[in-house]
Scaffold this motif. Structure first.
Motif, PDB file in Angstrom:
ATOM      1  N   SER A  34       0.845  -1.192   0.000  1.00  0.00           N
ATOM      2  CA  SER A  34       0.000   0.000   0.000  1.00  0.00           C
ATOM      3  C   SER A  34       0.880   1.242   0.000  1.00  0.00           C
ATOM      4  O   SER A  34       2.053   1.188   0.386  1.00  0.00           O
ATOM      5  CB  SER A  34      -0.936   0.017   1.218  1.00  0.00           C
ATOM      6  N   TRP A  35       0.288   2.317  -0.429  1.00  0.00           N
ATOM      7  CA  TRP A  35       0.923   3.631  -0.376  1.00  0.00           C
ATOM      8  C   TRP A  35       0.154   4.495   0.625  1.00  0.00           C
ATOM      9  O   TRP A  35      -1.086   4.500   0.621  1.00  0.00           O
ATOM     10  CB  TRP A  35       0.898   4.297  -1.745  1.00  0.00           C
ATOM     11  N   PHE A  36       0.917   5.213   1.429  1.00  0.00           N
ATOM     12  CA  PHE A  36       0.351   6.166   2.376  1.00  0.00           C
ATOM     13  C   PHE A  36       1.052   7.505   2.174  1.00  0.00           C
ATOM     14  O   PHE A  36       2.112   7.585   1.549  1.00  0.00           O
ATOM     15  CB  PHE A  36       0.564   5.689   3.820  1.00  0.00           C
ATOM     16  N   ARG A  37       0.469   8.543   2.708  1.00  0.00           N
ATOM     17  CA  ARG A  37       1.113   9.853   2.674  1.00  0.00           C
ATOM     18  C   ARG A  37       0.828  10.591   3.977  1.00  0.00           C
ATOM     19  O   ARG A  37      -0.174  10.325   4.644  1.00  0.00           O
ATOM     20  CB  ARG A  37       0.656  10.670   1.469  1.00  0.00           C
ATOM     21  N   GLN A  38       1.729  11.499   4.284  1.00  0.00           N
ATOM     22  CA  GLN A  38       1.573  12.305   5.484  1.00  0.00           C
ATOM     23  C   GLN A  38       1.959  13.739   5.154  1.00  0.00           C
ATOM     24  O   GLN A  38       3.128  14.034   4.875  1.00  0.00           O
ATOM     25  CB  GLN A  38       2.439  11.759   6.623  1.00  0.00           C
ATOM     26  N   GLY A  39       0.939  14.603   5.183  1.00  0.00           N
ATOM     27  CA  GLY A  39       1.167  16.012   4.939  1.00  0.00           C
ATOM     28  C   GLY A  39       1.567  16.721   6.216  1.00  0.00           C
ATOM     29  O   GLY A  39       1.443  16.166   7.319  1.00  0.00           O
ATOM     30  N   PRO A  40       2.029  17.972   6.104  1.00  0.00           N
ATOM     31  CA  PRO A  40       2.446  18.736   7.291  1.00  0.00           C
ATOM     32  C   PRO A  40       1.312  18.862   8.297  1.00  0.00           C
ATOM     33  O   PRO A  40       0.211  19.318   7.944  1.00  0.00           O
ATOM     34  CB  PRO A  40       2.821  20.100   6.701  1.00  0.00           C
ATOM     35  N   GLY A  41       1.568  18.442   9.516  1.00  0.00           N
ATOM     36  CA  GLY A  41       0.576  18.545  10.567  1.00  0.00           C
ATOM     37  C   GLY A  41      -0.601  17.600  10.435  1.00  0.00           C
ATOM     38  O   GLY A  41      -1.611  17.763  11.124  1.00  0.00           O
ATOM     39  N   LYS A  42      -0.482  16.603   9.566  1.00  0.00           N
ATOM     40  CA  LYS A  42      -1.595  15.675   9.353  1.00  0.00           C
ATOM     41  C   LYS A  42      -1.199  14.261   9.733  1.00  0.00           C
ATOM     42  O   LYS A  42      -0.015  13.940   9.834  1.00  0.00           O
ATOM     43  CB  LYS A  42      -2.030  15.708   7.881  1.00  0.00           C
ATOM     44  N   GLU A  43      -2.193  13.432   9.925  1.00  0.00           N
ATOM     45  CA  GLU A  43      -1.938  12.023  10.182  1.00  0.00           C
ATOM     46  C   GLU A  43      -1.620  11.303   8.861  1.00  0.00           C
ATOM     47  O   GLU A  43      -1.992  11.758   7.788  1.00  0.00           O
ATOM     48  CB  GLU A  43      -3.152  11.380  10.848  1.00  0.00           C
ATOM     49  N   ARG A  44      -0.965  10.174   9.001  1.00  0.00           N
ATOM     50  CA  ARG A  44      -0.679   9.367   7.826  1.00  0.00           C
ATOM     51  C   ARG A  44      -1.986   8.811   7.268  1.00  0.00           C
ATOM     52  O   ARG A  44      -2.808   8.278   8.016  1.00  0.00           O
ATOM     53  CB  ARG A  44       0.275   8.229   8.201  1.00  0.00           C
ATOM     54  N   GLU A  45      -2.176   8.934   5.957  1.00  0.00           N
ATOM     55  CA  GLU A  45      -3.426   8.498   5.355  1.00  0.00           C
ATOM     56  C   GLU A  45      -3.170   7.544   4.187  1.00  0.00           C
ATOM     57  O   GLU A  45      -2.146   7.638   3.497  1.00  0.00           O
ATOM     58  CB  GLU A  45      -4.252   9.694   4.868  1.00  0.00           C
ATOM     59  N   PHE A  46      -4.121   6.662   3.994  1.00  0.00           N
ATOM     60  CA  PHE A  46      -4.071   5.694   2.906  1.00  0.00           C
ATOM     61  C   PHE A  46      -4.231   6.404   1.566  1.00  0.00           C
ATOM     62  O   PHE A  46      -5.069   7.292   1.418  1.00  0.00           O
ATOM     63  CB  PHE A  46      -5.181   4.665   3.100  1.00  0.00           C
ATOM     64  N   VAL A  47      -3.437   5.984   0.591  1.00  0.00           N
ATOM     65  CA  VAL A  47      -3.534   6.526  -0.759  1.00  0.00           C
ATOM     66  C   VAL A  47      -4.002   5.445  -1.743  1.00  0.00           C
ATOM     67  O   VAL A  47      -4.953   5.643  -2.485  1.00  0.00           O
ATOM     68  CB  VAL A  47      -2.175   7.094  -1.222  1.00  0.00           C
ATOM     69  N   ALA A  48      -3.304   4.301  -1.744  1.00  0.00           N
ATOM     70  CA  ALA A  48      -3.623   3.243  -2.706  1.00  0.00           C
ATOM     71  C   ALA A  48      -3.086   1.918  -2.191  1.00  0.00           C
ATOM     72  O   ALA A  48      -2.128   1.882  -1.428  1.00  0.00           O
ATOM     73  CB  ALA A  48      -3.019   3.552  -4.071  1.00  0.00           C
ATOM     74  N   GLY A  49      -3.719   0.830  -2.626  1.00  0.00           N
ATOM     75  CA  GLY A  49      -3.262  -0.506  -2.247  1.00  0.00           C
ATOM     76  C   GLY A  49      -3.334  -1.444  -3.433  1.00  0.00           C
ATOM     77  O   GLY A  49      -4.153  -1.256  -4.346  1.00  0.00           O
ATOM     78  N   ILE A  50      -2.488  -2.451  -3.427  1.00  0.00           N
ATOM     79  CA  ILE A  50      -2.464  -3.424  -4.508  1.00  0.00           C
ATOM     80  C   ILE A  50      -2.133  -4.784  -3.934  1.00  0.00           C
ATOM     81  O   ILE A  50      -1.207  -4.946  -3.139  1.00  0.00           O
ATOM     82  CB  ILE A  50      -1.455  -2.996  -5.610  1.00  0.00           C
ATOM     83  N   ASN A  51      -2.928  -5.782  -4.344  1.00  0.00           N
ATOM     84  CA  ASN A  51      -2.675  -7.147  -3.900  1.00  0.00           C
ATOM     85  C   ASN A  51      -1.403  -7.695  -4.525  1.00  0.00           C
ATOM     86  O   ASN A  51      -0.880  -7.120  -5.482  1.00  0.00           O
ATOM     87  CB  ASN A  51      -3.858  -8.041  -4.266  1.00  0.00           C
ATOM     88  N   PHE A  52      -0.928  -8.813  -3.986  1.00  0.00           N
ATOM     89  CA  PHE A  52       0.317  -9.375  -4.503  1.00  0.00           C
ATOM     90  C   PHE A  52       0.187  -9.727  -5.981  1.00  0.00           C
ATOM     91  O   PHE A  52       1.110  -9.540  -6.765  1.00  0.00           O
ATOM     92  CB  PHE A  52       0.721 -10.620  -3.717  1.00  0.00           C
TER      93      PHE A  52
END
Length: 123
Positions: A34-52
């Motif tokens: 999966s991909w996550f991102r964390q912006g300034p002052g924000k919590e880490r959030e889900f962006v995208a996921g891919i199965n094996f």
């Protein structure tokens, strides 16, 4: 020891594109990613996921239609193609792996993380 190495971040103008890569070292393990991102002052959030298998993907509503994740298992690499970037996409982006065939949208389900790549979108 399995490691995730990311590449491809940078600075881009709004409307531009970037592609992130995440390569897995080590052998003999099937990982969903999966991909996550964390912006300034924000919590880490889900962006995208891919199965094996690569046949199933999922995206956050905020990036649906603009971002695409894919993988090349022969090269042990997962990609995040980001198009039509917006200033609000500015964040540190992380790839994450779990010892499962199926992705997850929760950071708590991952124990392997890339080093993070800064993506900055200017207006």
């Amino acid at each position: 020891q399995v490691q995730l190495v990311e590449s491809g971040g940078g600075l881009v103008q709004a409307g531009g594109s970037l592609r992130l890569s995440c390569t897995t070292s080590g052998t003999g393990v099937n990982y969903a990613m999966s991909w996550f991102r964390q912006g300034p002052g924000k919590e880490r959030e889900f962006v995208a996921g891919i199965n094996f298998s690569g046949r199933n993907t999922n995206y956050a509503d905020s990036v649906k239609g603009r971002f695409t994740t894919s993988r090349d298992n022969a090269k042990k690499t997962v990609f995040l193609q980001m198009n039509s970037l917006k200033p609000e996409d500015t964040a540190v982006y992380y790839c994450a792996a779990r010892d499962s065939l199926y992705y997850s949208a929760s950071p708590r389900d991952f124990d392997l993380w890339g080093q993070g790549m800064q993506v900055t979108v200017s207006s």
